[in-house]
Scaffold this motif. Structure first.
Motif, PDB file in Angstrom:
ATOM      1  N   SER A 134      76.240  24.914  30.690  1.00 41.68           N
ATOM      2  CA  SER A 134      77.553  24.623  30.100  1.00 41.68           C
ATOM      3  C   SER A 134      77.585  23.246  29.454  1.00 41.68           C
ATOM      4  O   SER A 134      78.434  22.983  28.578  1.00 41.68           O
ATOM      5  N   LYS A 140      76.000  29.991  24.602  1.00 46.43           N
ATOM      6  CA  LYS A 140      77.275  30.718  24.529  1.00 46.43           C
ATOM      7  C   LYS A 140      77.297  31.806  25.608  1.00 46.43           C
ATOM      8  O   LYS A 140      76.270  32.258  26.105  1.00 46.43           O
ATOM      9  N   ASP A 141      78.523  32.227  25.944  1.00 51.74           N
ATOM     10  CA  ASP A 141      78.728  33.320  26.916  1.00 51.74           C
ATOM     11  C   ASP A 141      77.927  33.078  28.192  1.00 51.74           C
ATOM     12  O   ASP A 141      77.218  33.966  28.692  1.00 51.74           O
ATOM     13  N   VAL A 142      78.026  31.890  28.721  1.00 57.54           N
ATOM     14  CA  VAL A 142      77.318  31.559  29.967  1.00 57.54           C
ATOM     15  C   VAL A 142      78.117  32.140  31.130  1.00 57.54           C
ATOM     16  O   VAL A 142      79.219  31.674  31.450  1.00 57.54           O
ATOM     17  N   VAL A 143      77.585  33.193  31.740  1.00 58.66           N
ATOM     18  CA  VAL A 143      78.295  33.871  32.835  1.00 58.66           C
ATOM     19  C   VAL A 143      77.303  34.204  33.939  1.00 58.66           C
ATOM     20  O   VAL A 143      76.093  34.250  33.736  1.00 58.66           O
ATOM     21  N   LYS A 146      76.710  39.190  35.456  1.00 59.92           N
ATOM     22  CA  LYS A 146      77.205  40.162  34.488  1.00 59.92           C
ATOM     23  C   LYS A 146      76.190  41.312  34.394  1.00 59.92           C
ATOM     24  O   LYS A 146      75.001  41.094  34.197  1.00 59.92           O
ATOM     25  N   TRP A 148      73.992  44.183  32.979  1.00 60.31           N
ATOM     26  CA  TRP A 148      73.390  44.591  31.709  1.00 60.31           C
ATOM     27  C   TRP A 148      73.024  46.062  31.824  1.00 60.31           C
ATOM     28  O   TRP A 148      72.249  46.457  32.703  1.00 60.31           O
ATOM     29  N   SER A 163      73.461  34.678  32.764  1.00 58.53           N
ATOM     30  CA  SER A 163      73.008  35.077  31.434  1.00 58.53           C
ATOM     31  C   SER A 163      73.675  34.211  30.388  1.00 58.53           C
ATOM     32  O   SER A 163      74.739  33.617  30.614  1.00 58.53           O
ATOM     33  N   ALA A 164      73.033  34.115  29.215  1.00 58.75           N
ATOM     34  CA  ALA A 164      73.566  33.263  28.146  1.00 58.75           C
ATOM     35  C   ALA A 164      72.913  33.657  26.827  1.00 58.75           C
ATOM     36  O   ALA A 164      71.900  34.358  26.795  1.00 58.75           O
ATOM     37  N   TRP A 165      73.543  33.171  25.748  1.00 56.59           N
ATOM     38  CA  TRP A 165      73.025  33.384  24.397  1.00 56.59           C
ATOM     39  C   TRP A 165      72.826  32.034  23.714  1.00 56.59           C
ATOM     40  O   TRP A 165      73.531  31.069  23.999  1.00 56.59           O
ATOM     41  N   THR A 166      71.848  31.985  22.808  1.00 59.53           N
ATOM     42  CA  THR A 166      71.784  30.913  21.819  1.00 59.53           C
ATOM     43  C   THR A 166      71.736  31.593  20.461  1.00 59.53           C
ATOM     44  O   THR A 166      71.760  32.826  20.367  1.00 59.53           O
ATOM     45  N   ARG A 170      68.415  35.595  23.573  1.00 60.53           N
ATOM     46  CA  ARG A 170      69.259  36.182  24.608  1.00 60.53           C
ATOM     47  C   ARG A 170      68.509  35.971  25.926  1.00 60.53           C
ATOM     48  O   ARG A 170      67.343  36.363  26.051  1.00 60.53           O
TER      49      ARG A 170
END
Length: 488
Positions: A134, A140-143, A146, A148, A163-166, A170
């Motif tokens: 964070s 982004k979307d750091v959760v 979750k 999959w 999980s997270a995105w850049t 992914r």
């Protein structure tokens, strides 16, 4: 830490003392392999990677190796003391080799889950990971937790710890605290590879001198890199505003004429790591590439050293040969010699022992001094352009002598005349032309008729004492033809 066995990655792998499966078979070639010998052929790190490859094949219903007794596919397993053995994919009691306990891996995983559930330590590392990610606006979307679901055409689901995105990646982060079956490691890799995401294993701590089997599976499967997230790395991430982890990796270095490892620990930011979705690796240091380059460097250094050593040995041998050659020539040509004197033959025997040790001696238990003397006189006659030691006054007389008494010396004599530039002297005293006529008549037979061939040991000695002058020069630069007809 009591009871843990940690093995140097470059050490040779060791089998268990008494493996249940003692031979395996390659189903493609049919070759049967001794298990203990096979395991010892691998470095420890490569045995771990082989273990993963064999297990991955079995998960896809393939098999590189099968039990030589029952034909059931096998994979490489490891004991608690990091010794290797082969285990059946399944057992039904038909094979005398028993490699599995009554509990399945699924049973053991269920027992662990019921006994532990999610620990406070596990939750703490997830929180530190969430704080670290964070802090970096690129993620982004750091959760956490979750689910999959597999993409269309695939089955299964996973729930990564975080999980997270850049913009380019992914990512699925898994916190690893307890031991995990290799099946779990491989299954997760396969799932995320299919989803075009990268699995990042995160440890709470690591030290190369204390590695669990799970640590080794993660380490060697990730090109010898492991990542740690703790209070220190999380604080560094928040202070820098970028995602930072502590990375441990192996670095190969040269130590004398071998490669050894040193372990590096440093904090790395996300910009320093390389993500490979296909290989499911995330690395700060490419160990395989560095080891390959160092291996090439070491091989080149060894080749250079060998070439230098061989050149030095060649020069030393040539020096020894030069000294020995001069001693033999001087010994035979000594004008004060007494051929009937016993000490002279004793001295020749000693000299001949040195010739034989270097591969130039005459055959037989008692080397003939007269033969060696004749060879030396032939060489010196060709060099001088006049008879030396043969008690003839002219080359023509010497030529007639060789034709009738020693035809085996004619070819060597002709080669030396050309090499030493004394060929014209052969016909200088041939006033009647008989010598030329004889040589012209026999010219076509010089290479075919065995009587013109020197015994191998004499030819070898003659070539040594004449510095190769008694053999046809090749490539030639004196206009001799390629058939070797050089006697006349």
């Amino acid at each position: 830490m009591i009871g843990n066995t940690t093995v140097d990655p470059l050490a040779w792998a060791e089998p268990v003392t008494k493996p249940e499966i003692d031979t395996v078979r390659n189903p493609r070639t049919g070759h049967v392999l001794n298990v203990r010998r096979l395991i010892r052929a691998f470095r420890y790190e490569h045995a771990i990677l082989l273990r993963q490859k064999l297990k991955a094949l079995i998960k896809r219903d393939g098999a590189r190796l099968v039990c030589a007794t029952c034909g059931v596919p096998v994979y490489l397993a490891c004991s608690t003391t990091k010794r290797f053995f082969f285990r059946h994919r399944h057992e039904d009691g038909s094979c005398p080799a028993v490699t599995r306990t009554g509990l399945s891996e699924a049973d053991i995983r269920a027992m662990k889950y019921r006994g532990a559930q999610e620990s406070a330590a596990h939750r703490r590392i997830k929180e530190l990971l969430l704080r670290s990610l964070s802090a970096d606006p690129r993620f982004k979307d750091v959760v956490q937790e979750k689910t999959w679901k597999a993409s269309e055409g695939l089955t299964g689901l996973r729930r990564p710890d975080v999980s997270a995105w850049t913009d380019t990646d992914r990512l699925a982060f898994e916190v690893q605290l307890s031991t995990t079956f290799m099946d779990v490691v491989l299954s997760r890799k396969e799932f995320y590879r299919a989803e075009r995401a990268t699995l990042v294993w995160v440890l709470p701590n690591f030290h190369p001198s204390y590695r669990r089997m799970t640590d080794d599976d993660i380490l060697f499967g990730n090109n010898s890199n492991v990542f740690v997230v703790d209070e220190r790395s999380a604080a560094a991430s928040e202070a820098a505003g970028t995602f930072i982890m502590t990375c441990w990796y192996r670095k190969p270095i040269r130590q004398g004429d071998e490669i050894v490892d040193e372990w590096i620990e440093r904090q790395v930011c996300w910009d320093e790591v390389t993500v490979d979705v296909d290989r499911q690796t995330i690395v700060a240091f490419d160990y395989r590439l560095a080891a390959a380059r160092l291996g090439e460097e070491l091989r080149a250094a060894r080749s250079e050293w060998l070439a230098t050593a061989e050149a030095a040995a060649k020069l030393a041998r040539e020096d020894q040969e030069d000294v020995l050659r001069e001693e033999v020539l001087r010994f035979v040509l000594d004008p004060s010699r007494d051929d009937d004197h016993l000490p002279r033959y004793h001295a020749w025997a000693l000299l001949h022992d040195r010739l034989r040790s270097m591969g130039y001696g005459l055959d037989g238990e008692y080397p003939d001094l007269l033969t060696a003397t004749r060879i030396v006189h032939l060489i010196e006659s060709a060099r001088a352009g006049t008879p030396v030691g043969f008690r003839y006054k002219s080359f023509a007389e010497l030529g007639h002598h060789l034709i009738h008494q020693h035809p085996e010396l004619l070819l060597a004599f002709g080669h030396m005349l050309r090499r030493f530039g004394t060929r014209d002297a052969l016909y200088r005293d041939d006033r009647t032309g008989k010598l030329r006529a004889k040589l012209d008549a026999m010219r076509s037979d010089l290479l075919q008729d065995p009587k013109y061939r020197m015994p191998e040991d004499q030819e070898r000695l003659c070539a040594f004492l004449s510095l190769g002058g008694s053999r046809k020069a090749w490539p030639n630069n004196d206009n001799t033809d390629q058939s070797g007809r050089a006697a006349a």
